[in-house]
Design an enzyme around this catalytic site. Structure first.
Site, PDB file in Angstrom:
ATOM      1  N   ARG A 203     -29.840 -76.371  23.795  1.00 16.65           N
ATOM      2  CA  ARG A 203     -31.146 -76.601  24.441  1.00 16.65           C
ATOM      3  C   ARG A 203     -31.921 -75.294  24.606  1.00 16.65           C
ATOM      4  O   ARG A 203     -33.155 -75.283  24.570  1.00 16.65           O
ATOM      5  CB  ARG A 203     -30.993 -77.321  25.782  1.00 16.65           C
ATOM      6  CG  ARG A 203     -29.970 -76.776  26.730  1.00 16.65           C
ATOM      7  CD  ARG A 203     -29.645 -77.822  27.807  1.00 16.65           C
ATOM      8  NE  ARG A 203     -28.383 -77.555  28.457  1.00 16.65           N
ATOM      9  CZ  ARG A 203     -28.262 -76.988  29.644  1.00 16.65           C
ATOM     10  NH1 ARG A 203     -29.344 -76.645  30.323  1.00 16.65           N
ATOM     11  NH2 ARG A 203     -27.077 -76.784  30.176  1.00 16.65           N
TER      12      ARG A 203
ATOM     13  N   LEU B 217     -19.288 -80.810  26.836  1.00 16.24           N
ATOM     14  CA  LEU B 217     -20.557 -81.362  26.359  1.00 16.24           C
ATOM     15  C   LEU B 217     -21.392 -81.787  27.564  1.00 16.24           C
ATOM     16  O   LEU B 217     -20.861 -82.361  28.516  1.00 16.24           O
ATOM     17  CB  LEU B 217     -20.318 -82.591  25.459  1.00 16.24           C
ATOM     18  CG  LEU B 217     -20.038 -82.349  23.979  1.00 16.24           C
ATOM     19  CD1 LEU B 217     -19.673 -83.671  23.303  1.00 16.24           C
ATOM     20  CD2 LEU B 217     -21.222 -81.712  23.275  1.00 16.24           C
ATOM     21  N   ASP B 218     -22.697 -81.517  27.514  1.00 21.73           N
ATOM     22  CA  ASP B 218     -23.598 -81.967  28.574  1.00 21.73           C
ATOM     23  C   ASP B 218     -23.590 -83.492  28.654  1.00 21.73           C
ATOM     24  O   ASP B 218     -23.355 -84.179  27.641  1.00 21.73           O
ATOM     25  CB  ASP B 218     -25.028 -81.502  28.308  1.00 21.73           C
ATOM     26  CG  ASP B 218     -25.212 -80.012  28.561  1.00 21.73           C
ATOM     27  OD1 ASP B 218     -24.343 -79.415  29.230  1.00 21.73           O
ATOM     28  OD2 ASP B 218     -26.215 -79.451  28.095  1.00 21.73           O
ATOM     29  N   PRO B 219     -23.865 -84.061  29.830  1.00 23.70           N
ATOM     30  CA  PRO B 219     -23.876 -85.526  29.961  1.00 23.70           C
ATOM     31  C   PRO B 219     -24.791 -86.230  28.957  1.00 23.70           C
ATOM     32  O   PRO B 219     -24.442 -87.307  28.467  1.00 23.70           O
ATOM     33  CB  PRO B 219     -24.348 -85.744  31.399  1.00 23.70           C
ATOM     34  CG  PRO B 219     -23.881 -84.517  32.121  1.00 23.70           C
ATOM     35  CD  PRO B 219     -24.034 -83.394  31.132  1.00 23.70           C
TER      36      PRO B 219
ATOM     37  N   ALA C 283     -25.451 -85.443  25.962  1.00 25.65           N
ATOM     38  CA  ALA C 283     -24.974 -85.304  24.587  1.00 25.65           C
ATOM     39  C   ALA C 283     -23.960 -86.383  24.234  1.00 25.65           C
ATOM     40  O   ALA C 283     -23.277 -86.931  25.095  1.00 25.65           O
ATOM     41  CB  ALA C 283     -24.351 -83.923  24.396  1.00 25.65           C
TER      42      ALA C 283
END
Length: 307
Positions: free
Chosen positions: A180, A44-46, A48
């Site tokens: 995104r 997961l992206d930071p 998120a």
């Protein structure tokens, strides 16, 4: 040196906090659990938050299988501007004054469902010629990337404010999908720009946000000696497959890596290629696969063992 048996063995569903990387979560849990064998089931992206399955002990062998499963998200987006990262953490690169009504956005979102080709963003962990794309992007370098096949099983507009030009999407997608980029592509479809402003992973395979614990809750459970209650068994990842129970002979053959005849595997399916959950004395040991023996007939083979 012989590896010691893990104190904990199973799946811990974490509600990842914002500004933590998935690796940050793993590092934090290694400290809480005093366990090195920990892996996660899908980065997961930071920015998120939400469902991050974490696999501990022998269950780490299932992490790659979890990462391959479909994921569910709710994503906030804003029309009218684009950033270099395609989300609100980046630098604004383009702006547009075009305004769009709700029905136009809804139709565009519904048209995004199905299998398609997606171009990964430059700010991603994908490697090209041994270099991470985000490292190149931070140096202002853009390189050619290959598109990848993804599937949007669900893509719907949950809300849209025509005054602020901000909305929320619900997406269920295949492995490797960049949400995104979905927002970015929505902007292009609408003839404007779009940036993802928030992201919550609501599900990962069969695991949901309702099953997730915060790092604070996990720390509290560790302090009170009640961590075991937070763990799911490894077989929770495979509930779609039928269960098979081995007898003593079947168990010994499994330990030796040999195939197991049907008479030693109670409940073994009769369909070639069928996967199943394999138990001995009620404990889950492996994912098995039914296949044909060279001499004919079906038997149970080891697909992946977790103990």
């Amino acid at each position: 040196m012989k590896r010691t048996e893990s104190v904990y063995n199973g799946v811990l569903i974490v509600n990842k906090p914002q500004d933590f990387t998935s690796f940050d979560v793993v590092a934090k849990l290694r400290g809480i659990l005093h366990e090195r064998r920990i892996g996660h089931g899908g980065t997961l992206d930071p920015m998120a938050t939400g469902v991050l399955p974490v696999f501990v002990g022998g269950a780490t062998k299932a992490a790659d299988l979890a990462a391959a499963q479909s994921k569910g998200y709710t994503a906030g987006f804003s029309l009218g501007y684009a950033t270099d990262t395609q989300d609100a953490t980046g630098t604004v690169t383009e702006r547009s004054d075009k305004r769009v009504d709700t029905e136009t956005v809804r139709r565009a979102v519904e048209g995004m469902r199905g299998e398609q080709q997606q171009l990964p963003p430059m700010y991603s962990a994908i490697q090209v010629d041994g270099k991470r794309l985000y490292d190149l992007a931070r140096k202002g370098i853009t390189v050619e990337r290959k598109t990848r096949t993804i599937t949007l099983h669900t893509c719907e507009l949950l809300s849209f404010d025509e005054q602020t030009q901000c909305g929320v999407l619900r997406v269920v997608c295949s492995k490797g999908t960049y949400v995104r980029t979905i927002c970015n592509d929505l902007g292009e479809t609408l003839g404007t720009y779009a940036t993802m402003t928030s992201l919550v992973r609501t599900s990962s395979g069969r695991y949901s946000l309702e099953q997730a614990y915060t790092l604070e809750q996990i720390q509290q459970a560790a302090d009170s000696g009640s961590l075991d209650a937070l763990f799911l068994q490894t077989d929770s990842l495979f509930t779609q497959y039928p269960p098979v129970e081995l007898d003593d002979t079947g168990y010994q053959r499994m330990l030796n890596g040999a195939y197991i005849a049907p008479e030693h595997a109670k409940g073994m399916p009769k369909a070639q290629g069928q996967l199943c959950r394999v138990y001995y004395n009620g404990l889950f040991y492996m994912l098995g696969r039914v296949d044909t023996l060279q001499r004919g007939g079906l038997a149970l083979f080891q697909e992946k063992r977790f103990r």
